[in-house]
Design a protein around this motif. Structure first.
Motif, mmCIF file in Angstrom:
data_model
loop_
_atom_site.group_PDB
_atom_site.id
_atom_site.type_symbol
_atom_site.label_atom_id
_atom_site.label_comp_id
_atom_site.label_asym_id
_atom_site.label_seq_id
_atom_site.Cartn_x
_atom_site.Cartn_y
_atom_site.Cartn_z
ATOM 1 N N PHE A 114 70.255 94.834 3.522
ATOM 2 C CA PHE A 114 72.218 95.514 3.357
ATOM 3 C C PHE A 114 71.455 96.422 1.727
ATOM 4 O O PHE A 114 71.102 95.556 0.799
ATOM 5 C CB PHE A 114 73.100 94.759 3.156
ATOM 6 N N ASN A 134 74.993 95.039 -5.008
ATOM 7 C CA ASN A 134 75.616 95.438 -3.383
ATOM 8 C C ASN A 134 77.162 95.008 -3.324
ATOM 9 O O ASN A 134 77.895 94.972 -2.689
ATOM 10 C CB ASN A 134 74.743 94.128 -2.867
ATOM 11 N N SER A 138 77.512 98.144 2.291
ATOM 12 C CA SER A 138 77.746 97.507 1.240
ATOM 13 C C SER A 138 79.217 96.807 1.296
ATOM 14 O O SER A 138 79.209 95.585 -0.100
ATOM 15 C CB SER A 138 77.193 97.528 0.133
ATOM 16 N N ARG A 176 79.923 87.639 -1.622
ATOM 17 C CA ARG A 176 79.203 88.649 -0.751
ATOM 18 C C ARG A 176 77.637 88.974 -1.919
ATOM 19 O O ARG A 176 77.577 89.872 -1.201
ATOM 20 C CB ARG A 176 79.677 89.290 -1.741
ATOM 21 N N GLN A 188 79.600 95.085 6.411
ATOM 22 C CA GLN A 188 78.635 94.946 6.682
ATOM 23 C C GLN A 188 79.411 93.404 7.605
ATOM 24 O O GLN A 188 77.584 93.320 8.572
ATOM 25 C CB GLN A 188 78.961 93.881 5.032
ATOM 26 N N ASN A 226 76.735 93.345 11.051
ATOM 27 C CA ASN A 226 76.345 91.931 11.971
ATOM 28 C C ASN A 226 77.335 91.860 13.081
ATOM 29 O O ASN A 226 75.490 91.215 13.931
ATOM 30 C CB ASN A 226 76.856 90.884 10.698
#
Lengths: 442, 287
Positions: free
Chosen positions: A92, B243, A64, B63, A69, A73
């Motif tokens: 995620f 998240n 996260s 994000r 992240q 990817n």
């Protein structure tokens, strides 16, 4: 239990790397011993070659933070570039929720491939039959040392995990403060204590100390126990096979108590970021934490260096440390087993690890084939430290049952508030341990 | 006279102090959402801001993948809201307009549902959801089961909210004259017609009040989404806020900005429909 952890010199496996994978990864057409191991495919349709699977694949990640992240990817993009017939759907979930909900996530069975931790935490679910055996993937792997394989192996001797990266725990320090004040990295505990005395007389708190969440100071216990009693005793203690009331453990806490005056007080109410800030500002001289401390700010990342926690007992030495390994696993009944295994195989390769590290420079690649030319000083030093280590533990909360890690967290937090009656506190903890392990084994 | 002035001044001071105390965390959150992390970490949370920036908002937006999670929220919220009001108004109609042997028992059953803590049923519910297969429907069902699907979320909201809605609507419908039904029956209106064309339009104020309350409650749900959805992409907006926190590092200012974005619709709805909100709080309280 101790044999299931990466052991020392086995971390890099140079011979295998050069003979098996000569330039193959660089061209992108990774064929890992394909011909030899094609027979391992079995019913799953996994052939050991990247490019033969097809269809949809779901992948659940705990990355996260922005850099991991982006790295995750990049792995998926690199894989799909090599095998366009597989469509990977990545999702995620934040790191802590993922960890707390892992039982539900495994039960749900929605994601074929999942992020996870090597060692005890992987074995725990593998032994319950909740994970898929990926031994056939491992037969096609190159560039991962025996230590990594051991950390991916469950009680049945089969592999259930694909390790991709790790980071180290060490004594971080502020380079500016060290050069300005003429401090040097200590080689043994006497030098460490002398350095701390010097810092105190210079008006600097020797050790930043923070324990919000009750996990950060578990790192201090791990290292003291490994320095005083050795790696094997530490792992046996974590596995429930040694007593917390043992005089050996009492000695660890007595040593810790003698070092407490060099630490910041009130640690239980401080986040690790606040500790890192104190290191950055030069209020504190050293900070025992994972190298992720550098993620606090670019300023600290530029100022930070670290040294291995020095030797306490010459008979034990200073060659073991916490270096948690992250990686991926497959659920017991994946909907696309061939693609899941192929992705896991891909994750072990140079192509995948280079793609990841290009986005997240805070960790070190597990593969000895990965490109290390782009490593920053902290990564280089982490890799050196881990390669020279004779014992690698995964950190207390990954090396034991979650409930036991919680009980330890409570006891450690109470200890730093009030270090009196160490034997009494440890006897209580031992009592809890017996109950927790009895519950766990039933 | 003098004492009443003095007591009024005292009351005002008391109220202003309380308001101020209540506002500290909210104001703190708003201010920190405009400050870069490096500043609050070096100067402390309670410090005078040097730099103000919108980057936390754009960062949280990107994000947090907020547009997607908002779509998920509304895909759950809109059908759940309509179904709750539709079903509970039918039950309310039956128990309030007709005398039937089990009227009281039925009403009690629905009201008692309000007292059941959500957490108490989560384990059996999860196991049931896990065993109900559903065909894959893009966006609504990605898991192939009730668990992990937005349909599952819609259903549990309908089930849990209908208790309160039935209770409120039946109390409201009881205040409508019985003669309405009798007259329409004489005119030959069917049962459905009496419900749909006579009683329901008259219940509109209560429905509007309930709709605003239910909007806020379902929108703000955290528990069901966290317990029943495993796929990070399918989380509604409130639970997807998590998240924004990382493994070791969480930028609190970013989370503050994200939270402000997430509460914006409920605050907006409150400002636009505050009359209904206040009516909602007292709806069914008097006959």
């Amino acid at each position: 239990m101790s044999n299931s952890y990466p052991s020392p010199s086995e971390w890099s496996d140079h011979v295998q790397r050069r003979t098996v994978l000569k330039g193959g990864a660089a061209t992108g057409a990774v064929v890992l011993g394909g011909g030899l191991l094609a027979a391992c495919g079995g019913d799953s349709g996994f052939t050991g070659e990247i490019g033969s699977a097809s269809g949809e694949l779901t992948f659940g990640s705990n990355a996260s933070d922005p850099a991991p992240q982006a790295g995750t990817n990049a792995i998926v993009a690199a894989y799909m570039a090599q095998n366009p017939d597989v469509n990977v759907t990545l999702n995620f979930l934040d790191h802590n929720t993922f960890q707390e909900n892992i039982t539900n996530i495994l039960k749900a069975g929605e994601d074929d491939v999942l992020s996870w931790f090597a060692g005890f935490r992987n074995k725990f679910f593998a032994d319950q039959g909740q994970l898929g055996d990926i031994s056939d993937v491992w037969e096609n792997v190159s560039g991962l040392g025996e230590g990594f394989k051991a950390a991916s192996t469950a009680s049945d001797g089969k592999q259930y995990f694909m390790p991709t990266s790790y980071y180290t725990w060490a004594v971080n320090y502020n380079k500016d403060v060290f050069s300005e004040m003429g401090y040097a990295e200590p080689q043994n505990v006497a030098e460490l204590t002398a350095l701390a005395e010097n810092m105190q007389s210079d008006g600097i708190t020797p050790f930043a100390f923070a324990n919000d969440g009750k996990w950060p100071i578990q790192g201090t216990f791990d290292i003291l126990n490994m320095r005083i009693n050795g790696y094997d005793f530490h792992i046996d203690l974590m596995g429930g096979n040694e007593s917390w009331a043992d005089p050996k453990v009492v000695k660890v806490f007595e040593t810790w108590e003698s070092l407490l005056p060099y630490h910041m007080t009130g640690a239980n109410g401080r986040t690790w970021q606040e500790g890192a800030q104190a290191l950055q500002d030069g209020e504190a001289g050293m900070y025992l934490l994972g190298t992720f401390a550098a993620s606090h700010s670019e300023e600290l990342a530029a100022k930070m260096d670290f040294f291995n926690f020095p030797e306490i007992d010459p008979a034990i030495g200073a060659s073991s440390l916490d270096a948690p390994i992250d990686g991926f696993q497959m659920i017991a009944e994946p909907s696309n087993e061939a693609a899941a295994k192929e992705l896991l195989l891909f994750m072990s390769t140079k192509a995948s690890q280079d793609a990841y590290l290009g986005e997240d420079p805070s960790v070190v690649a597990s593969s000895s084939e990965a490109d290390t030319s782009g490593y920053n000083d902290l990564q280089k030093k982490s890799a050196q430290l881990a390669n020279a280590a004779t014992g690698i533990s995964q950190f207390l909360d990954r090396d034991t049952i979650p409930d036991m890690a919680g009980a330890c967290g409570d006891m450690f937090a109470a200890f730093i508030e009030d270090p009196s009656d160490i034997p009494g506190k440890l006897a209580d903890l031992e009592e809890k341990k017996v109950a927790i392990f009895a519950d766990f084994n039933s | 006279m003098i004492t009443s002035v003095r007591s009024r001044v005292f009351a005002q001071i008391f109220l202003i102090t309380i308001v101020f105390l209540w506002m500290i965390p909210i104001i703190g959150m708003i201010i920190s959402s405009f400050r870069p992390y490096s500043e609050t970490s070096s100067d402390g949370f309670f410090s005078w801001p040097d730099t103000l920036t919108l980057s936390n908002f754009s960062g949280a937006w990107e994000r947090g993948d907020m547009l997607r999670h908002w779509l998920v929220t509304f895909a759950v919220l809109v059908p759940a809201l309509f179904l709750v009001l539709f079903f509970s108004s039918m039950v309310a109609f039956a128990v309030s307009r007709y005398s039937w042997k089990f009227n009281i028992a039925l009403l009690m059953l629905f009201t008692a549902g309000n007292l059941l803590p959500q957490q108490s049923i989560i384990i059996p519910l999860f196991e049931i959801y896990n065993r109900v297969p559903l065909p894959e429907i893009p966006f609504l069902v990605n898991s192939g089961e009730l668990r992990g699907s937005l349909i599952g979320l819609i259903l549990i909201h309908v089930a849990f909210q209908s208790g309160f809605c039935t209770f409120v609507l039946s109390n409201y419908m009881k205040t409508l004259p019985k003669e309405l039904n009798e007259a329409s029956m004489v005119d030959g209106a069917s049962l459905w017609r009496q419900y749909w064309q006579i009683i329901l339009p008259l219940t509109r104020p209560a429905l509007a009040a309930l709709a605003t309350l239910e909007f806020a409650w379902i929108y703000n749900d955290y528990f069901w989404a966290v317990a029943l959805i495993q796929n990070g992409n399918d989380l509604p907006i409130t639970s997807s806020l998590r998240n924004l926190s990382g493994e070791f590092f969480t930028d609190d200012n970013l989370v503050a900005a994200g939270s402000l974005i997430v509460v914006a619709p409920t605050v907006l709805i409150y400002i636009l429909l505050r009359k209904q909100f206040i009516a909602g709080l007292s709806v069914g309280a008097n006959k």
